[in-house]
Design a protein around this motif. Structure first.
Motif, short mmCIF file in Angstrom:
data_model
loop_
_atom_site.label_atom_id
_atom_site.label_comp_id
_atom_site.label_asym_id
_atom_site.label_seq_id
_atom_site.Cartn_x
_atom_site.Cartn_y
_atom_site.Cartn_z
N GLY A 166 -6.40 0.01 1.28
CA GLY A 166 -5.83 1.35 1.82
C GLY A 166 -6.79 2.27 2.24
O GLY A 166 -7.82 2.05 2.00
N ALA A 167 -6.09 2.97 3.50
CA ALA A 167 -7.07 3.88 4.03
C ALA A 167 -7.70 4.80 2.91
O ALA A 167 -9.00 5.25 3.12
N LEU A 168 -7.10 5.37 1.98
CA LEU A 168 -7.80 6.45 1.13
C LEU A 168 -8.67 5.72 0.03
O LEU A 168 -9.40 6.78 -0.65
N MET A 169 -8.74 4.61 0.15
CA MET A 169 -9.87 3.89 -0.73
C MET A 169 -11.16 3.57 0.01
O MET A 169 -12.15 3.22 -0.64
N CYS A 199 0.85 -1.08 0.01
CA CYS A 199 -0.12 -0.16 0.00
C CYS A 199 0.84 1.35 -0.23
O CYS A 199 1.73 1.40 0.77
N ARG A 200 0.34 2.24 -0.83
CA ARG A 200 1.19 3.54 -0.98
C ARG A 200 0.57 4.62 -0.34
O ARG A 200 0.81 5.88 -0.83
N CYS A 201 -0.20 4.35 0.63
CA CYS A 201 -1.24 5.52 1.03
C CYS A 201 -0.14 6.70 1.49
O CYS A 201 -0.62 8.13 1.24
N CYS A 208 -7.00 -3.32 -4.95
CA CYS A 208 -7.65 -1.71 -3.91
C CYS A 208 -8.90 -1.16 -4.79
O CYS A 208 -8.28 -0.50 -5.78
N LEU A 260 -1.55 -1.23 -6.52
CA LEU A 260 -2.82 -1.79 -5.96
C LEU A 260 -3.93 -1.07 -6.63
O LEU A 260 -4.91 -1.46 -6.76
N PHE A 261 -3.88 0.20 -7.02
CA PHE A 261 -5.02 0.95 -7.30
C PHE A 261 -5.63 0.37 -8.37
O PHE A 261 -5.21 -0.03 -9.51
N VAL A 267 0.87 8.81 -1.19
CA VAL A 267 -0.14 9.58 -1.85
C VAL A 267 -0.80 10.80 -0.94
O VAL A 267 -0.75 11.71 -1.38
N CYS A 269 -0.06 3.96 -7.39
CA CYS A 269 -0.02 2.99 -6.38
C CYS A 269 -0.50 1.62 -7.09
O CYS A 269 -1.15 1.47 -7.90
N CYS A 313 -8.01 8.13 -3.10
CA CYS A 313 -7.79 7.18 -3.85
C CYS A 313 -9.52 6.89 -4.31
O CYS A 313 -9.64 6.38 -5.47
#
Ligand code: SF4
Ligand code: SF4
Ligand SMILES: [Mg+2]
Ligand SMILES: [Mg+2]
Ligand SMILES: [Mg+2]
Ligand SMILES: [Mg+2]
Ligand SMILES: [Mg+2]
Ligand SMILES: [Mg+2]
Ligand SMILES: [Mg+2]
Ligand SMILES: [Mg+2]
Ligand SMILES: [Mg+2]
Ligand SMILES: [Mg+2]
Lengths: 339, 384, 80, 339, 384, 80
Positions: free
Chosen positions: B358-361, B329-331, B351, B346-347, B334, B344, B368
């Motif tokens: 990740g948190a941003l999704m 995860c690259r949160c 994800c 995973l995007f 980002v 990222c 995200c």
């Protein structure tokens, strides 16, 4: 005893209490000679002319609350099925009615809802010719579910459907969107919201009859669950095209917009029950719009966009400031947001 | 709607965009764009919904900040909420936002499908009403949010205390905005040039949580409203400060926000809550004094007492913490503006909003998730 | 975060608990005024606009400041 | 996560999760070209020859448990509706299928039940051409309810129905009674009874086709809720006659009798789902019985009594010792007795 | 079924009927018929189901006795059961028989339709299982019955005590057969000549409860089984005693019943219960020592503690008693053989199985209900 | 009152609590033997018939007595 008279499991048992329920409540409400024969099946002396097709559809209605501003589950159960026939160009003829009643439903409420169903059918010129009544224990249903199936005739020469959708077609809605969904949401006790919100539920057949002569008409859909969003995705996918919508052209009533701002929802996802999306060849769009606007049920109609050759997403919204963005499909249950 | 429609006026937006373009052109030239972080997910939402980022000149860029209470909700809190909801006598009340957030054993939506009792509410008062209407049911309110949301929770707890309601309690994960900002700004590589401040936090807190930004990091902050005109005005004000080499807090959202905030909203919070020694953040780890916990006098309303391995009263739930579900995860990158969501690995693959890693999704306010919904619908359509 | 909407106070529904009915764009809900009645009595808020978050009014909206905000852009055309 | 995959409310929302459910589970199971058009209504190129009638019927199925010895709600939902068509002499052609799913139903179970429904329909040579899927919150339904409506054709010259009932007619059942009701009762956890009990549920059409040529056949009815008792009362009332039954002639399997002794119930009140009562002119009764017994589904058939001119009660049982007694109509829910 | 089918054998029945006819013809002639009371509703059921009364010669007549625990259930007990079922955390478990019995505010069936939680069970053990499976639910078992049914109730209570189940309790209306028989026989006008004794009570109690009948009233008693052959044999045995002027207890149902009864079935009852000072009977009023109540050591299982105006522990519910709902009711006369059910002015009009007014119309075992169901379907069809 | 049915003991399902599986005319249910095991061990009841009321065996059926009962009527034809 000043008990509210309520439906009991006995009334679903097949015995005398059930016969009494049918005799005293159900049959009189739907009275017609076909139903009166009390056979296990309606026998219809149907005639189909060459080129005519039979249209057959079914829907279950599970709305909570059972009565809401603008309608009730009874009227909705007729309108929803008639609309599913009408958007195929069919003239509705007969309905079935399957009731699933939760033990404890007040009898007076059941009667009101059945009367509403029967009146809506009568007003639409269709007969409820076969039915079924089940009673399930408390907690095994939510008051009342109604299934209706509908039979209609598609006249010879009518040919509308998703197979005729094409890039370039115009997209027209028949009126402000999201009003049924907003009224239902507001009616739910847990949100405790009131306001000028009425379901748009209606039988669209009379309106649709005025549109069918339009040679450019390619497809119709009543916007129900998932609202305009869902129909746009369905049509875009069926056409292999992308729908591009002018966001500001989509008619939304202020109270619906207000509810959406309050709860962080998108009106495009809210259900309608008396609005349609028409897809029409671009050179016939103006005429279709005029037909819609000339009818009491289509006064709020608007051209909201068009089908374009397929792009990277199925539906694109062109926003207030000319910026395009993807409209993601409805991804689940509508949940109010606080952030 | 009044105070909404005027602030979406296309003409106003056009003029503001033009003014921003001119102001941006006057900024000193440099290799990478000027990065403005909108701290609040509400701003992220406005930016994507109206496409404001696409209206900005090329040398101005929005970076989406950590200010979404749902995105930063750790899995352990969801796990606790699920465990409480599964108790046969318990009804868990939650804001709609928290329903889809995955814990280690699924989300509240999944728990409900599996038979747990969960009710979506709009206001903490609705949870209180549930407790009043169902005296035989233990009602647990999952209280999440920043400083904006804390007053409503505090008022509900005070009302419950006043009425002597014994079947109402709160699983509390209220958090504060300053600690994550401090953590973010502590990164020596951070490239952010200015901050759009969260107007709805500010109208409660005043400027206090943001003062360290100009003072310690010499970066400007503009406290902003949430409509397009608000946000663009705030960008303009930030560019003016940047052009002039200034770094101070300005308030664009003056119709509701003030330097001092609203002491009337802070009073019930101070009465009911105190800072917790530690709180956990999805994507950021544990941050000291970054959350609120019930004061000793309100312990009776602490839902963690109902949990089998109940932690010591008054500590925020921290057991079994995982700050990130997936190491790829690259949160964090980002969040700090080093990567765009689409970069990222995973995007849009593992994800997605339906299966956030990740948190941003997690919430539609997350950078995200917003990127995914408004820009893409999966990797098949490419990175942009 | 923190979705908040402007709402106009229509009436006081429960004076003891400082609850009011407020209208946002045509829909009404009960809200809690107790965070904004420090300097002003609840009844005096009838007809005023507040900003509501999760059922609680967190600020009284200053119409003057709102107008000032809106005037900025009308002056922008004079920008160099 | 080793969670059982379960149906979520999102899958009833009209959005993408619902489309996925339809695409991945529902449509493949029912695959046919009419349904594949994904319109709001099936369009049927129906042809009716002169003298033919259209038969239309509906039933909702609310059985608990969803799977039981001998069948499941899916097979039952087809059989029940096909039987309602067949007892009117109709040849079934098309079905609709309305699913009301409770949030939390295991997806694998739903798939199994839909597969069972589809297989039963396919085996009977009918197509499910239109459908509807609703998901309701936990506690708002009991796992799964299914409504099916059926369309069939009554060939020219077929004329059976309650209007032809007459005093003197013989009453014939097609097999042992009460097996469905007994199997369902025993399957309910709270009674904790096991035994050699299997539902009799079956599609009666093939059996009925062999009976229709019998010129003395006056009426047919599948015995469902309320069992033989309910149909006897219905027919007696419709005929303005009294049904007199030889109690010892009524076929009841030992395990059904055993369950009834244990719980103090009357097998005549227990539901069947694959048995019919035929009313036939007395001089054609023997021939009808032979037809029934010659068919695998009618091996246990028996002549059980006759319609007589109206007496003081609609149904009379002639007991083991030649004493007549009234058979009261089913008066409610079946409640096990301890005294 | 073994021990059932043989005892329904039509040939046996025919021969017995013939023997009865001969024996009856040998009885001394008199104006009114010889009246035999079957004490037990189970016998009433057999008589009507098989039409045995119609097989008897004209000078022999069955009179239907008080032995149906459902028929004699007072409205106040139903009221209590309804009140308990309406408690939100409570599940009331009842035998199917008691579901239709009307209290002052309707029956348990109606209460369930109105939202109360009621579960029909077959055995007290099923109620116990409910309590085990739903530890958060208070399970109340409505324990009705005569001596036959008391052992199962006692065993369930002992099991609950052994397991320490705290969410199981019992609303107890267990009654004894002797007191109502004594009340009936105290009537100086009683014309009954002999009694068919209830075999299933006897196999528990032995002859004891019936000994006063020959001893104090000089009337014969035959303890009978429940199949047609049993009943007709018993009639034959009674006629023999009558012909010979004897009055003693005989046991026809020897395959299960003995003079001493089953001490193994009485032991748990004696352990858990003691005689209650008073118990109320629908149609008979309050009779001293005619019911059972929990012994002090089992008070924890007394459901009346859950009722708002809970009576002193250990007393049978007697509050708000009405022994008869309607003053025109002729149940007492029917019970004592003075009237046939159809001669009651309410029969089939106001009083029907769906809307019972008197005790004897309540259960399908009641004399009036049996008469209604098997002989008539309402007054329109005449009195016979 | 007191509906009771003959049932044949098939097996002991829970020896500690004296529970058995019994068959009545082809249907099986768990029943409680504890009232009839005073003179006879539960296992020795397997294959024997008992009379069951609300899930409890109240008596072991004496086949001899049953046969005796049935013989009465066959002798009846000799009755005067
Ligand atoms: S795509 Fe998922 S994992 Fe990657 S940065 Fe965004 S939220 Fe984190
Ligand atoms: S008809 Fe009703 S009131 Fe009359 S005696 Fe019978 S039970 Fe009593
Ligand atoms: Mg449909
Ligand atoms: Mg529809
Ligand atoms: Mg439709
Ligand atoms: Mg039906
Ligand atoms: Mg419900
Ligand atoms: Mg039908
Ligand atoms: Mg049917
Ligand atoms: Mg039928
Ligand atoms: Mg549908
Ligand atoms: Mg359920």
């Amino acid at each position: 005893m000043a008990r509210t008279e309520r439906i009991s499991l006995a009334q679903g048992s097949g015995g005398e209490p059930m016969q009494r329920l049918l005799r005293e409540l159900i049959w009189p409400v739907f009275a017609n000679p076909i139903l009166a024969r009390q056979e296990d099946q309606a026998r219809l002396a149907f005639e189909l002319q060459p080129g005519e097709q039979l249209a057959f559809t079914t829907d279950s209605f599970v709305v909570t609350p059972l009565q809401f501003p603008g309608g009730d589950i009874g009227s909705l159960a007729v309108q929803g099925t008639l609309n599913d026939l009408a958007v195929g160009g069919a003239v509705a003829r007969y309905l079935s009615c399957g009731l699933i009643i939760e033990e404890g439903l007040p009898v007076a409420l059941l009667r009101d809802l059945c009367l509403s169903l029967a009146k809506t059918a009568r007003d639409a010129g269709v007969q409820v010719v076969t039915g079924d009544t089940k009673v399930v224990p408390r907690g095994a249903a939510d008051g009342l579910f109604i299934n209706t199936s509908g039979l209609g005739i598609i006249p010879a020469g009518i040919n509308i459907g998703t197979h005729r959708l094409a890039a370039g077609d115009s997209l027209v809605v028949s009126g402000p969107i999201g009003e049924h969904g907003a009224a239902i949401l507001a009616s739910r006790q847990e949100l405790a919201i009131t306001g000028d919100l009425r379901s748009d539920c209606a039988n669209l057949s009379p309106l649709i009859q005025t549109l069918l002569p339009n040679a450019g008409l390619h497809a119709l859909r009543d916007m129900t669950r998932g609202g305009l969003n869902a129909v746009l995705h369905e049509f875009a996918e069926a056409a292999g095209a992308t729908a591009v919508i002018d966001e500001s052209a989509v008619p939304v009533r202020p109270a619906v917009q207000g509810l959406c701002e309050l709860l962080g929802l998108d009106p495009l996802q809210l259900a309608c029950e008396g609005r349609l999306l028409a897809v029409v060849a671009p050179d016939h769009a103006e005429h279709l719009l005029q037909c819609l606007q000339a009818h009491p049920m289509g006064q709020g109609a608007a051209i909201i966009g068009r089908l374009t050759p397929k792009r990277n997403v199925p539906v694109i919204l062109n926003g207030l400031y000319g910026i395009e963005r993807a409209l993601p499909p409805v991804s689940g249950e509508l949940l109010p947001r606080i952030c | 709607m009044k105070y909404v429609d005027e602030f979406r006026n296309p003409e106003a937006v056009a003029r503001l965009v033009e003014a921003i373009r001119q102001r941006a052109a006057a900024l000193p030239p440099r290799q990478h764009p000027w990065q403005l972080m909108e701290i609040c997910g509400g701003h992220t939402h406005t930016i994507f919904r109206f496409g404001l980022d696409q209206l900005l000149p090329d040398n101005i860029e929005f970076i989406h900040g950590p200010g979404c209470p749902v995105c930063v909700l750790p899995q352990s809190v969801i796990d606790q909420a699920v465990a409480l909801a599964q108790r046969p006598d318990t009804l868990l009340c939650s804001y709609g936002d928290a329903m889809r957030v995955p814990g280690h054993h699924g989300s509240l939506l999944q728990a409900r499908a599996d038979g747990a009792r969960v009710q979506v509410i709009y206001s903490p008062r609705d949870a209180l009403d549930m407790a009043r209407r169902h005296p035989d049911t233990q009602v647990v309110f999952l209280a999440i949010g920043f400083e904006t949301t804390a007053p409503a929770t505090a008022l509900a707890i005070r009302a419950a205390a006043r009425e002597g309601l014994t079947n109402f309690c709160v699983l509390c994960h209220l958090v504060l905005i300053e600690p994550p900002l401090r953590a973010l700004l502590a990164d020596p590589d951070l490239r952010i040039d200015g901050f759009v401040g969260p107007g709805h936090v500010s109208l409660v807190t005043g400027n206090a949580p943001f003062e360290f930004i100009p003072a310690e990091h010499h970066k400007p902050v503009v406290i902003s409203g949430f409509e397009p005109v608000d946000l663009l005005q705030s960008v303009l004000l930030l560019l003016e400060q940047l052009q002039q080499g200034q770094a101070r807090i300005e308030i664009q959202y003056r119709r509701v926000a003030t330097t001092q905030g609203n002491p009337g909203a802070r009073a019930p919070v101070d009465d009911v809550f105190e800072p917790a020694p530690l709180a956990e953040w999805r994507g950021l780890g544990k941050l000291p004094r970054s959350g609120l916990q019930l004061r000793p006098g309100y312990q009776a309303f602490d839902a963690t007492h109902l949990l089998p391995d109940s932690p010591a009263p008054g500590t925020l739930p921290t057991a079994d913490s995982t700050t990130e579900a997936d190491p790829r995860c690259r949160c964090a990158a980002v969040l700090s503006g080093k990567l765009k969501p689409g970069q990222c690995p995973l995007f849009g693959r593992e994800c997605t909003p339906d299966t956030p890693l990740g948190a941003l999704m997690v919430s539609s306010e997350g950078a995200c998730a917003a990127w995914y919904q408004y820009r893409h619908q999966g990797p098949a359509h490419g990175a942009h | 975060m923190c979705l908040a909407v402007p709402a106009c106070i229509l009436s006081i529904s429960d004076a003891r608990h400082c609850l009011a009915i407020a209208d946002s764009g045509g829909v009404q809900r009960q809200i809690d005024l107790s965070c904004v009645t420090g300097d002003i009595a609840a009844e005096d808020l009838i007809g005023r606009w507040v900003l509501v978050h999760v059922g609680v009014a967190l600020a009284v909206i200053s119409d003057e400041e709102a107008q000032a905000s809106l005037e900025i852009w009308s002056q922008l055309q004079d920008l160099p």
